[in-house]
Design a protein around this motif. Structure first.
Motif, PDB file in Angstrom:
ATOM      1  N   LYS A 181       0.861  -1.187   0.000  1.00 20.32           N
ATOM      2  CA  LYS A 181       0.000   0.000   0.000  1.00 20.32           C
ATOM      3  C   LYS A 181       0.897   1.236   0.000  1.00 20.32           C
ATOM      4  O   LYS A 181       0.895   2.043   0.934  1.00 20.32           O
ATOM      5  CB  LYS A 181      -0.911  -0.014   1.229  1.00 20.32           C
ATOM      6  N   VAL A 182       1.676   1.379  -1.065  1.00 18.49           N
ATOM      7  CA  VAL A 182       2.739   2.374  -1.095  1.00 18.49           C
ATOM      8  C   VAL A 182       2.178   3.792  -1.103  1.00 18.49           C
ATOM      9  O   VAL A 182       2.688   4.677  -0.402  1.00 18.49           O
ATOM     10  CB  VAL A 182       3.648   2.148  -2.322  1.00 18.49           C
ATOM     11  N   GLU A 183       1.135   4.018  -1.872  1.00 19.27           N
ATOM     12  CA  GLU A 183       0.567   5.365  -1.945  1.00 19.27           C
ATOM     13  C   GLU A 183      -0.012   5.789  -0.601  1.00 19.27           C
ATOM     14  O   GLU A 183       0.130   6.945  -0.187  1.00 19.27           O
ATOM     15  CB  GLU A 183      -0.507   5.410  -3.031  1.00 19.27           C
ATOM     16  N   LYS A 184      -0.677   4.863   0.089  1.00 19.63           N
ATOM     17  CA  LYS A 184      -1.205   5.151   1.425  1.00 19.63           C
ATOM     18  C   LYS A 184      -0.065   5.438   2.396  1.00 19.63           C
ATOM     19  O   LYS A 184      -0.171   6.348   3.237  1.00 19.63           O
ATOM     20  CB  LYS A 184      -2.023   3.952   1.915  1.00 19.63           C
ATOM     21  N   LYS A 231      -3.894  13.836   3.190  1.00 21.88           N
ATOM     22  CA  LYS A 231      -5.179  14.188   3.769  1.00 21.88           C
ATOM     23  C   LYS A 231      -5.060  14.186   5.288  1.00 21.88           C
ATOM     24  O   LYS A 231      -4.183  13.535   5.852  1.00 21.88           O
ATOM     25  CB  LYS A 231      -6.249  13.180   3.330  1.00 21.88           C
ATOM     26  N   SER A 232      -5.958  14.920   5.925  1.00 19.46           N
ATOM     27  CA  SER A 232      -5.968  14.949   7.384  1.00 19.46           C
ATOM     28  C   SER A 232      -6.407  13.594   7.917  1.00 19.46           C
ATOM     29  O   SER A 232      -7.498  13.102   7.592  1.00 19.46           O
ATOM     30  CB  SER A 232      -6.914  16.055   7.873  1.00 19.46           C
ATOM     31  N   GLU A 233      -5.547  12.975   8.703  1.00 14.06           N
ATOM     32  CA  GLU A 233      -5.813  11.643   9.247  1.00 14.06           C
ATOM     33  C   GLU A 233      -5.740  11.704  10.774  1.00 14.06           C
ATOM     34  O   GLU A 233      -4.744  11.323  11.382  1.00 14.06           O
ATOM     35  CB  GLU A 233      -4.798  10.633   8.706  1.00 14.06           C
ATOM     36  N   LEU A 246       2.313  12.805   8.728  1.00 18.86           N
ATOM     37  CA  LEU A 246       3.032  12.778  10.001  1.00 18.86           C
ATOM     38  C   LEU A 246       4.158  13.810  10.045  1.00 18.86           C
ATOM     39  O   LEU A 246       4.397  14.438  11.086  1.00 18.86           O
ATOM     40  CB  LEU A 246       3.591  11.373  10.255  1.00 18.86           C
ATOM     41  N   VAL A 247       4.854  13.996   8.939  1.00 16.93           N
ATOM     42  CA  VAL A 247       5.905  15.014   8.890  1.00 16.93           C
ATOM     43  C   VAL A 247       5.297  16.403   9.094  1.00 16.93           C
ATOM     44  O   VAL A 247       5.855  17.244   9.812  1.00 16.93           O
ATOM     45  CB  VAL A 247       6.670  14.942   7.557  1.00 16.93           C
ATOM     46  N   MET A 248       4.141  16.636   8.468  1.00 19.51           N
ATOM     47  CA  MET A 248       3.466  17.919   8.649  1.00 19.51           C
ATOM     48  C   MET A 248       3.049  18.121  10.106  1.00 19.51           C
ATOM     49  O   MET A 248       3.201  19.214  10.673  1.00 19.51           O
ATOM     50  CB  MET A 248       2.236  17.998   7.737  1.00 19.51           C
ATOM     51  N   VAL A 249       2.552  17.056  10.733  1.00 18.06           N
ATOM     52  CA  VAL A 249       2.153  17.144  12.144  1.00 18.06           C
ATOM     53  C   VAL A 249       3.365  17.432  13.026  1.00 18.06           C
ATOM     54  O   VAL A 249       3.289  18.276  13.940  1.00 18.06           O
ATOM     55  CB  VAL A 249       1.456  15.834  12.580  1.00 18.06           C
TER      56      VAL A 249
END
Length: 299
Positions: free
Chosen positions: A86-89, A228-230, A97-100
């Motif tokens: 699931k490379v794209e995911k 996307k926001s997760e 996570l880097v953005m967070v």
């Protein structure tokens, strides 16, 4: 689709060490920042400045703990997704996570400087230490986003199958910190402020190289994409990190229990041997006395 994931293969002990050892060295270099700062500060700025640096360490450690928690927990999830193809995911979660991590560092930079005085009072800074602590910590807080990114990229270089690159970047950052400590503290006589600036620039080296690598080197599996926001991912990351900590704690307790059992067995064996030796000595003494009694009776 061919799987070029470097983690998706049968690993031997040597290949596992090739991933684990660079990460261990990276953590060692990360811990050396405060040691290097303390060494230069104690020699060239005095003991009060050194105690001020040490007084701020809990605040820095808290930020480090949050960054390690997200990076380690997230790295395990992303590696799992890469292994499941699931490379794209995995890329989306990595970018999120880097953005967070960056936003957490930015929050620390803003709120840390706003609530600097209450924080230093909470840490127990004395009147002599207060101004130095404020100078040192305010500069480190300004570099907090870079600090969070440095820790994040250290983990994700390993996840991307580039542990040696992560090690090289970390060593480069550490050397930068050492050289700039000498330049700012010894040559420019900037004192505790120079130590903080040198450390912050050291953080920035890893952060900038990480951003460049994961932005422009897109031939590998892991790189930045639109995410996307997760919100659920953050919860999963924290839970995953807590599970790993419990596993490590349980392993440590098992090892301690085994060592304690071995120690008790060894102690019992030593006591038994001492008792046996005592019995032999007593037996020899009795034999000697009996021989003397027989000699007396014969006379």
């Amino acid at each position: 689709m061919s799987n070029s994931n470097s983690l998706a293969k049968n690993h031997t002990l040597s290949s596992l060490l090739a991933f684990a050892f660079p990460n261990m060295i990276m953590m060692l270099f990360l811990s050396m920042y405060t040691i290097v700062d303390g060494s230069f500060v104690s020699i060239y700025a005095g003991t009060t400045a050194l105690s001020s640096v040490n007084m701020t360490y809990p605040a820095v450690s808290l930020e480090m703990a949050i960054a390690i928690m997200l990076a380690t927990g997230g790295g395990a999830i992303i590696a799992k997704q890469m292994g499941e193809n699931k490379v794209e995911k995995a890329r989306q979660n990595f970018s999120f996570l880097v953005m967070v991590e960056f936003l957490i560092g930015l929050t620390v930079a803003v709120l840390g400087n706003i609530f600097m005085e209450p924080l230093l009072n909470l840490l127990g800074a004395t009147e002599q230490q207060f101004d130095m602590c404020r100078i040192y910590l305010s500069i480190l807080f300004a570099f907090a986003p870079c600090f969070s990114l440095q820790i994040t990229f250290q983990t994700f270089f390993v996840t991307a199958g580039k542990p040696l690159l992560g090690l090289s970047v970390t060593i480069m950052s550490g050397i930068t910190n050492i050289v700039l400590d000498y330049v700012f503290i010894v040559i420019f006589d900037s004192g505790i402020a120079g130590a903080a600036i040198a450390t912050g620039i050291g953080y920035s080296v890893s952060a900038i190289i990480g951003v460049i690598y994961f932005t422009f080197f897109r031939k590998k599996e892991l790189y930045f994409v639109k995410s996307k926001s997760e919100k659920k991912l953050i919860f999963i990351v924290i839970v995953n990190f807590k599970k790993r900590c419990r596993l490590l704690s349980a392993s440590g307790n098992c090892i301690f229990a085994e060592e304690n059992s071995c120690f008790k067995g060894l102690k019992a064996l030593c006591e038994e041997r001492q008792n046996f030796q005592s019995d032999l000595i007593l037996q020899k003494k009795c034999t000697l006395v009996a021989g003397k009694v027989q000699a007396c009776n014969a006379n």
